[in-house]
Design an enzyme around this catalytic site. Structure first.
Site, PDB file in Angstrom:
ATOM      1  N   ILE A 118       0.091   3.494   7.114  1.00 54.94           N
ATOM      2  CA  ILE A 118       1.050   2.804   7.970  1.00 54.94           C
ATOM      3  C   ILE A 118       0.194   2.123   9.039  1.00 54.94           C
ATOM      4  O   ILE A 118      -0.387   2.796   9.884  1.00 54.94           O
ATOM      5  CB  ILE A 118       2.075   3.775   8.594  1.00 54.94           C
ATOM      6  CG1 ILE A 118       2.934   4.418   7.502  1.00 54.94           C
ATOM      7  CG2 ILE A 118       2.949   3.031   9.606  1.00 54.94           C
ATOM      8  CD1 ILE A 118       3.952   5.427   8.006  1.00 54.94           C
ATOM      9  N   PRO A 119       0.061   0.806   8.961  1.00 51.95           N
ATOM     10  CA  PRO A 119      -0.977   0.092   9.715  1.00 51.95           C
ATOM     11  C   PRO A 119      -0.702  -0.118  11.205  1.00 51.95           C
ATOM     12  O   PRO A 119      -0.566  -1.249  11.671  1.00 51.95           O
ATOM     13  CB  PRO A 119      -1.075  -1.235   8.966  1.00 51.95           C
ATOM     14  CG  PRO A 119       0.317  -1.465   8.468  1.00 51.95           C
ATOM     15  CD  PRO A 119       0.829  -0.098   8.104  1.00 51.95           C
ATOM     16  N   CYS A 120      -0.694   0.958  11.955  1.00 47.83           N
ATOM     17  CA  CYS A 120      -0.475   0.843  13.402  1.00 47.83           C
ATOM     18  C   CYS A 120      -1.630   0.123  14.089  1.00 47.83           C
ATOM     19  O   CYS A 120      -1.470  -0.392  15.198  1.00 47.83           O
ATOM     20  CB  CYS A 120      -0.227   2.213  14.025  1.00 47.83           C
ATOM     21  SG  CYS A 120      -1.578   3.378  13.817  1.00 47.83           S
ATOM     22  N   HIS A 121      -2.780   0.048  13.427  1.00 51.74           N
ATOM     23  CA  HIS A 121      -3.924  -0.663  14.002  1.00 51.74           C
ATOM     24  C   HIS A 121      -3.669  -2.163  14.095  1.00 51.74           C
ATOM     25  O   HIS A 121      -4.378  -2.863  14.811  1.00 51.74           O
ATOM     26  CB  HIS A 121      -5.199  -0.380  13.186  1.00 51.74           C
ATOM     27  CG  HIS A 121      -5.112  -0.800  11.757  1.00 51.74           C
ATOM     28  ND1 HIS A 121      -4.514  -0.002  10.791  1.00 51.74           N
ATOM     29  CD2 HIS A 121      -5.525  -1.924  11.124  1.00 51.74           C
ATOM     30  CE1 HIS A 121      -4.582  -0.626   9.622  1.00 51.74           C
ATOM     31  NE2 HIS A 121      -5.195  -1.804   9.799  1.00 51.74           N
TER      32      HIS A 121
END
Length: 157
Positions: A119-122
């Protein structure tokens, strides 16, 4: 709950999951001896993460089972729609979720994301383009964004 560890360019990743799906992926700030045995329920997650770090994968196709509140899960779902190589601001993400005033709550949910990289929170940055808050450390966020960048910096020498 099964656990696996794998080496990445950013440190040792810890994966947790079971038959219901992948629950957590985190990066550790310490070295561990790696167990070569990967539980069957985590084999695909390890394989897909290896492909990601090798530059061969842009999207993940895994069954996810993160634990969190209904609001956190809404934010995490929205994060999964940020395309590879792109970023959005916390404000844009709040607008996507329908409440510009929820920016702090969105940022807090982003920070609680249990599935590092998957889950690409970056991919969420400050409105001014700054690299703000990242549980894995800003050096890792910078590396991930550069890894996903469609424009790769060329070396002169």
């Amino acid at each position: 709950m099964e656990t696996a560890h794998m080496a990445t360019p950013l440190g040792i990743a810890k994966l947790e999951g079971d038959e219901q799906g992948l629950c957590a992926v985190s990066v550790l700030n310490s070295d561990l001896p790696l167990d070569p045995i990967i539980p069957e329920v985590l084999e695909d997650a390890v394989y897909q993460l290896q492909e990601y770090f090798e530059g061969k994968r842009k999207d993940f196709s895994l069954v996810l089972n993160p634990r969190g509140t209904a609001f956190q899960k809404r934010v995490w779902e929205a994060l999964q729609h940020i395309p590879f190589g792109r970023t959005v601001s916390y404000l844009e993400l709040s607008k996507t979720l329908g409440d510009v005033k929820a920016i702090r709550a969105v940022a807090a949910a982003n920070g609680k994301n249990p599935l590092w990289i998957i889950i690409p929170c970056h991919r969420v940055i400050g409105s001014d383009g700054s690299l703000t808050g990242y549980a894995g450390g800003l050096h890792r966020k910078k590396w991930l964004l550069e890894h996903e960048s469609p424009v790769q910096q060329q070396r002169l020498f």
